[in-house]
Design an enzyme around this catalytic site. Structure first.
Site, short mmCIF file in Angstrom:
data_model
loop_
_atom_site.label_atom_id
_atom_site.label_comp_id
_atom_site.label_asym_id
_atom_site.label_seq_id
_atom_site.Cartn_x
_atom_site.Cartn_y
_atom_site.Cartn_z
N HIS A 146 -14.14 3.95 -6.64
CA HIS A 146 -15.59 3.69 -6.60
C HIS A 146 -16.54 4.70 -7.33
O HIS A 146 -17.39 4.95 -7.37
CB HIS A 146 -16.15 4.04 -5.04
CG HIS A 146 -15.24 3.28 -4.09
ND1 HIS A 146 -14.34 3.74 -3.26
CD2 HIS A 146 -15.15 1.90 -3.69
CE1 HIS A 146 -13.75 2.72 -2.69
NE2 HIS A 146 -13.89 1.69 -2.77
N ASP B 247 0.98 -1.27 0.12
CA ASP B 247 0.03 0.07 -0.03
C ASP B 247 0.87 1.22 0.05
O ASP B 247 2.09 1.16 0.47
CB ASP B 247 -1.07 0.11 1.24
CG ASP B 247 -1.98 -0.98 1.35
OD1 ASP B 247 -2.35 -1.44 0.28
OD2 ASP B 247 -2.51 -1.28 2.28
N MET B 248 0.28 2.36 -0.70
CA MET B 248 1.23 3.64 -0.39
C MET B 248 0.59 4.33 0.78
O MET B 248 -0.60 4.70 0.91
CB MET B 248 1.16 4.36 -1.85
CG MET B 248 2.04 5.65 -2.02
SD MET B 248 3.87 4.90 -1.56
CE MET B 248 4.06 4.54 -3.34
N GLN C 46 -0.55 7.30 -6.37
CA GLN C 46 -1.82 7.91 -6.19
C GLN C 46 -2.10 9.23 -7.23
O GLN C 46 -1.07 9.69 -7.19
CB GLN C 46 -1.69 8.54 -4.57
CG GLN C 46 -1.31 7.59 -3.56
CD GLN C 46 -0.64 7.85 -2.45
OE1 GLN C 46 0.39 8.40 -2.72
NE2 GLN C 46 -1.03 7.57 -1.05
N ARG D 271 -11.80 6.49 6.00
CA ARG D 271 -13.07 6.08 5.06
C ARG D 271 -14.08 7.35 5.47
O ARG D 271 -14.83 7.46 4.69
CB ARG D 271 -13.41 4.69 5.58
CG ARG D 271 -12.48 3.69 5.27
CD ARG D 271 -12.11 3.26 3.67
NE ARG D 271 -11.35 4.09 3.30
CZ ARG D 271 -9.76 4.09 3.19
NH1 ARG D 271 -9.34 3.07 3.82
NH2 ARG D 271 -9.44 4.90 2.38
N ARG E 6 -1.40 -0.68 -8.40
CA ARG E 6 -2.60 -0.21 -8.05
C ARG E 6 -2.80 1.28 -8.31
O ARG E 6 -2.07 1.86 -7.51
CB ARG E 6 -3.15 -0.53 -6.82
CG ARG E 6 -4.53 -0.22 -6.31
CD ARG E 6 -4.69 -0.07 -4.89
NE ARG E 6 -4.63 -1.56 -4.28
CZ ARG E 6 -4.23 -1.64 -2.99
NH1 ARG E 6 -3.81 -0.82 -2.17
NH2 ARG E 6 -4.17 -2.96 -2.79
P1 FDA Z 1 -14.04 9.86 -4.66
O1 FDA Z 1 -13.47 10.12 -3.29
O2 FDA Z 1 -14.32 10.67 -5.55
O3 FDA Z 1 -15.54 9.08 -4.38
C1 FDA Z 1 -16.32 8.75 -5.53
C2 FDA Z 1 -17.68 8.30 -4.98
O4 FDA Z 1 -17.43 6.85 -4.35
C3 FDA Z 1 -18.37 8.97 -3.86
O5 FDA Z 1 -19.23 9.84 -4.23
C4 FDA Z 1 -19.03 7.79 -3.21
O6 FDA Z 1 -20.20 7.57 -3.75
C5 FDA Z 1 -17.85 6.79 -3.26
N1 FDA Z 1 -17.09 6.53 -1.98
C6 FDA Z 1 -15.82 6.82 -2.00
N2 FDA Z 1 -15.11 6.67 -0.97
C7 FDA Z 1 -16.23 6.12 0.01
C8 FDA Z 1 -16.40 5.84 1.28
N3 FDA Z 1 -15.19 5.72 2.09
N4 FDA Z 1 -17.52 5.04 1.71
C9 FDA Z 1 -18.63 5.45 1.02
N5 FDA Z 1 -18.71 5.61 -0.39
C10 FDA Z 1 -17.26 6.05 -0.79
N6 FDA Z 1 -5.33 5.19 -0.48
C11 FDA Z 1 -4.04 5.45 -0.33
O7 FDA Z 1 -3.65 6.57 -0.05
N7 FDA Z 1 -3.24 4.47 -0.51
C12 FDA Z 1 -3.55 3.17 -0.81
O8 FDA Z 1 -2.83 2.33 -0.70
C13 FDA Z 1 -4.89 3.06 -0.99
N8 FDA Z 1 -5.32 1.59 -1.23
C14 FDA Z 1 -6.60 1.61 -1.78
C15 FDA Z 1 -6.99 0.25 -2.08
C16 FDA Z 1 -8.47 0.17 -2.81
C17 FDA Z 1 -8.62 -1.23 -3.32
C18 FDA Z 1 -9.04 1.18 -2.97
C19 FDA Z 1 -10.51 1.11 -3.60
C20 FDA Z 1 -8.58 2.43 -2.62
C21 FDA Z 1 -7.56 2.69 -1.99
N9 FDA Z 1 -7.02 3.81 -1.50
C22 FDA Z 1 -5.56 4.06 -1.00
C23 FDA Z 1 -8.14 4.91 -1.08
C24 FDA Z 1 -8.16 6.07 -2.33
O9 FDA Z 1 -7.14 6.67 -2.32
C25 FDA Z 1 -9.55 6.95 -2.01
O10 FDA Z 1 -9.15 7.74 -0.96
C26 FDA Z 1 -10.64 6.17 -2.20
O11 FDA Z 1 -10.83 5.10 -2.87
C27 FDA Z 1 -11.86 7.03 -2.32
O12 FDA Z 1 -11.55 7.69 -3.64
P2 FDA Z 1 -12.56 7.20 -4.89
O13 FDA Z 1 -11.55 6.78 -6.15
O14 FDA Z 1 -13.35 6.07 -4.60
O15 FDA Z 1 -13.32 8.48 -5.51
#
Ligand code: FDA
Length: 335
Positions: free
Chosen positions: A240, A146-147, A176, A302, A197
């Protein structure tokens, strides 16, 4: 801003101690965390794998400052990898065909310093992580680093690179899109043939290193996603965000990139509707499943991503109180 405050709380020790002891704290964590033990993690992974999802199991923990704690985390990963290797799904398929692991280097020792010096003890990290990687290689299981925050980006990539150059190839990194440097890092990983990733990034970062506006973070996400799909090795598109998902599907279609060349990744408990839809539509989708008792900073990140989650959390806490929750007992808290 609420996001900044929640990220601040995720790193605050007093808030951590207070929240982890609050009534209902455990049940609120269960929305995003599969449980506390290896058995809980394996059970959640099996249930998802049997539905067709890929899984990445994560033992919660980060910013570990003692060698003993880092060794315990290493032991847990060794146990976990042995369990993944020995378990089978209901139809007899080995679990390791669907399940890999993710870990944080600051959980394994990257935050432990050589006595009296500002340098981290890389030899300790190498030794502690080494047995985890040896076990993963023995079972042919992939390990994702992970980062964490930008203070660790360079040392994580340097460490990753040193392992890769030494012939350890069952490992991958996370990049990221909020970081300005990410395109160059993605090109470096692609030139190695290493799996990336791609996510947006979950920490509070200063303007000189990270884009601050969602539009810029998203634009860079799409830009780097395209480079990884065209030149990378089986990228994990972790988001997401429906706009990011659509951009990925459209680009892959336009360039005739088969669905087998990449996977989508989402977090346990987040947008399960989308997870099932992608699976139904024939895409590879991997769910990141964290478990363990060190859930506080993970949970707070989260919350920071979607402050509306606080509402569900408050309700979960109230449900365990004499007031009985805003919606009463038994209501599903699906995303
Ligand atoms: P964005 O934040 O724009 O959200 C888009 C939509 O997704 C929202 O409108 C909502 O509907 C939904 N959503 C997003 N987050 C939600 C939540 N917590 N609860 C409910 N709904 C939500 N970061 C990092 O810095 N280092 C890492 O190693 C990782 N690893 C990682 C693995 C995996 C499999 C995922 C999916 C994510 C990560 N992340 C991460 C977290 C990532 O950086 C980011 O903070 C979250 O995925 C939220 O960003 P979205 O791309 O979902 O878009």
């Amino acid at each position: 801003m609420l996001r900044d405050f929640l990220i601040f709380l995720s790193e605050n020790d007093k808030a951590r101690r207070f929240s982890m002891n609050a009534p209902g704290a455990r049940s609120m964590a269960r929305r995003f965390v599969a449980g506390e033990t290896v058995d809980d993690g394996i059970a959640a992974a099996k249930a998802l794998a049997e539905q067709g999802f890929g899984v990445s199991l994560d033992v919660l923990g980060e910013s570990v400052k003692s060698r003993e704690e880092a060794r315990t985390a290493g032991d847990t990963y060794v146990t976990l990898l042995d369990r993944i290797a020995s378990e089978r799904m209901a139809d007899g398929t080995p679990l390791r065909e669907k399940v890999n692991v993710s870990l944080k280097l600051t959980q394994m020792g990257q935050d432990i310093h050589v006595d009296g010096s500002g340098d981290y003890d890389e030899a300790f990290l190498r030794e502690n992580l080494g047995r985890v990687l040896d076990t993963a290689s023995k079972h042919d299981i992939f390990v994702r680093f992970d980062m964490e925050s930008s203070a660790y980006t360079q040392r994580t990539l340097d460490f990753f690179r040193s392992l890769w150059d030494a012939g350890v190839h069952n490992i991958g990194v996370v990049l990221q899109s909020y970081l300005r440097r990410t395109e160059a890092d993605a090109d470096m990983a692609s030139s190695l043939g290493a799996r990336v990733r791609l996510c947006k990034g979950a920490y509070k970062e200063p303007e000189d290193v990270a884009f601050q506006e969602k539009t810029a973070v998203d634009a860079n996400y799409v830009h780097v996603m395209k480079r990884l799909l065209s030149d990378g090795t089986y990228p994990g598109i972790a988001t997401h965000d429906e706009a990011m998902l659509e951009a990925t599907k459209n680009y892959a279609r336009e360039k005739s990139i088969p669905v087998s060349a990449y996977e989508f990744q989402m977090l346990y408990g987040v947008r399960r509707d989308l997870q099932h839809q992608l699976l139904k539509d024939g895409y590879n989708i991997r769910v990141y499943v964290p478990f363990g008792d060190a859930w506080y900073p993970y949970l707070m990140r989260r919350m920071a991503e979607r402050p509306a989650n606080l509402f569900f959390i408050v309700n979960a806490v109230l449900r365990e109180s004499p007031l009985g929750g805003l919606f009463g007992k038994g209501r599903s808290n699906r995303t």
